[in-house]
Design an enzyme around this catalytic site. Structure first.
Site, mmCIF file in Angstrom:
data_model
loop_
_atom_site.group_PDB
_atom_site.id
_atom_site.type_symbol
_atom_site.label_atom_id
_atom_site.label_comp_id
_atom_site.label_asym_id
_atom_site.label_seq_id
_atom_site.Cartn_x
_atom_site.Cartn_y
_atom_site.Cartn_z
ATOM 1 N N CYS A 49 -14.885 41.946 3.344
ATOM 2 C CA CYS A 49 -15.399 43.203 2.766
ATOM 3 C C CYS A 49 -14.355 44.318 2.887
ATOM 4 O O CYS A 49 -13.877 44.623 3.979
ATOM 5 C CB CYS A 49 -16.687 43.587 3.502
ATOM 6 S SG CYS A 49 -17.244 45.251 3.121
ATOM 7 N N ASP B 75 -12.828 59.184 -1.457
ATOM 8 C CA ASP B 75 -12.849 58.192 -2.527
ATOM 9 C C ASP B 75 -11.476 58.167 -3.190
ATOM 10 O O ASP B 75 -10.887 59.203 -3.461
ATOM 11 C CB ASP B 75 -13.945 58.532 -3.557
ATOM 12 C CG ASP B 75 -14.262 57.349 -4.441
ATOM 13 O OD1 ASP B 75 -15.386 56.817 -4.340
ATOM 14 O OD2 ASP B 75 -13.385 56.938 -5.248
ATOM 15 N N HIS C 12 -21.590 46.085 8.827
ATOM 16 C CA HIS C 12 -21.720 45.656 7.432
ATOM 17 C C HIS C 12 -23.196 45.572 7.054
ATOM 18 O O HIS C 12 -23.902 44.667 7.486
ATOM 19 C CB HIS C 12 -21.033 44.308 7.208
ATOM 20 C CG HIS C 12 -21.086 43.878 5.772
ATOM 21 N ND1 HIS C 12 -20.200 44.331 4.829
ATOM 22 C CD2 HIS C 12 -21.944 43.054 5.123
ATOM 23 C CE1 HIS C 12 -20.509 43.806 3.660
ATOM 24 N NE2 HIS C 12 -21.563 43.025 3.805
ATOM 25 N N ASN D 143 -25.362 54.165 -4.952
ATOM 26 C CA ASN D 143 -25.557 53.116 -5.948
ATOM 27 C C ASN D 143 -25.980 51.837 -5.234
ATOM 28 O O ASN D 143 -25.351 51.433 -4.254
ATOM 29 C CB ASN D 143 -24.254 52.883 -6.713
ATOM 30 C CG ASN D 143 -23.808 54.121 -7.479
ATOM 31 O OD1 ASN D 143 -24.636 54.889 -7.956
ATOM 32 N ND2 ASN D 143 -22.508 54.317 -7.587
ATOM 33 N N GLY E 85 -25.514 50.253 -10.298
ATOM 34 C CA GLY E 85 -24.086 50.554 -10.487
ATOM 35 C C GLY E 85 -23.234 50.345 -9.252
ATOM 36 O O GLY E 85 -22.141 50.900 -9.147
ATOM 37 N N HIS F 163 -20.908 47.066 0.411
ATOM 38 C CA HIS F 163 -21.055 47.580 1.775
ATOM 39 C C HIS F 163 -21.652 48.959 1.553
ATOM 40 O O HIS F 163 -21.028 49.801 0.889
ATOM 41 C CB HIS F 163 -19.693 47.637 2.470
ATOM 42 C CG HIS F 163 -19.709 48.181 3.873
ATOM 43 N ND1 HIS F 163 -19.125 47.510 4.949
ATOM 44 C CD2 HIS F 163 -20.206 49.339 4.380
ATOM 45 C CE1 HIS F 163 -19.272 48.237 6.051
ATOM 46 N NE2 HIS F 163 -19.919 49.360 5.738
ATOM 47 N N HIS G 219 -22.697 52.520 0.966
ATOM 48 C CA HIS G 219 -21.909 53.759 1.047
ATOM 49 C C HIS G 219 -22.612 54.858 0.280
ATOM 50 O O HIS G 219 -23.266 54.611 -0.719
ATOM 51 C CB HIS G 219 -20.487 53.543 0.508
ATOM 52 C CG HIS G 219 -20.442 52.965 -0.877
ATOM 53 N ND1 HIS G 219 -20.599 51.616 -1.127
ATOM 54 C CD2 HIS G 219 -20.277 53.557 -2.078
ATOM 55 C CE1 HIS G 219 -20.528 51.406 -2.431
ATOM 56 N NE2 HIS G 219 -20.339 52.559 -3.035
ATOM 57 N N HIS H 139 -21.849 58.339 -1.722
ATOM 58 C CA HIS H 139 -20.883 59.253 -2.323
ATOM 59 C C HIS H 139 -21.375 60.669 -2.022
ATOM 60 O O HIS H 139 -22.535 60.992 -2.304
ATOM 61 C CB HIS H 139 -20.851 59.095 -3.836
ATOM 62 C CG HIS H 139 -20.406 57.747 -4.325
ATOM 63 N ND1 HIS H 139 -19.146 57.510 -4.809
ATOM 64 C CD2 HIS H 139 -21.071 56.561 -4.412
ATOM 65 C CE1 HIS H 139 -19.055 56.239 -5.191
ATOM 66 N NE2 HIS H 139 -20.207 55.645 -4.959
#
Ligand code: AMP
Ligand code: ZN
Length: 119
Positions: free
Chosen positions: A7, A33, A49, A93, A99, A104, A106, A108
């Site tokens: 990953c 990002d 994870h 997402n 999307g 893993h 996350h 945004h």
């Protein structure tokens, strides 16, 4: 701590792949990002994870709560204008229809003056 050796975000959280780090503690890693959609755009991940939000269970409640409380603090530190004139957006997402490209979990966190590239 459970990690997936294949990953990319596990590798970022453990420092095996370099990133522009924003914040780190025992359980949480935050980094910019690589392809930002907004003037401020960073990703918050648990170090363990967890494939997506769909796998979040009661055992993750404290961790996810800590991440949620950390987000506004980091957003302002990273240059988001304070609420209410500024603020930020959190996006998670989840799955193909959601999307999600990196499996893993996350979040945004995006902010800064508009227009943004996306979001
Ligand atoms: P998602 O579609 O929510 O799975 O988004 C994955 C995000 O991870 C995208 O916005 C990518 O730009 C970002 N990303 C992928 N690889 C890296 C990396 N090595 N460092 C930082 N961000 C990355
Ligand atoms: Zn992982």
């Amino acid at each position: 701590m459970s990690q997936d050796p294949n990953c990319i975000f596990c590798k970022i959280a453990s420092g095996k792949i370099p990133s522009k780090k924003v914040y780190e503690d025992e359980d949480i890693f935050v980094f910019h990002d690589i392809n930002p959609w907004a003037p401020v755009h960073f990703l918050m991940i648990p170090k363990q994870h967890i494939a997506s939000m769909a796998q979040a269970g009661p055992e993750h409640a404290a961790l996810l709560g800590r991440m949620m409380v950390l987000a506004p603090k980091l957003a302002v530190e990273q240059g988001c204008t304070p609420y209410p004139e500024g603020g930020f957006r959190i996006v998670c997402n989840t799955g193909t229809h959601g999307g999600q490209e990196v499996h893993h979990m996350h979040w945004h966190v995006m902010g800064g003056p508009r227009p943004w590239l996306k979001g």
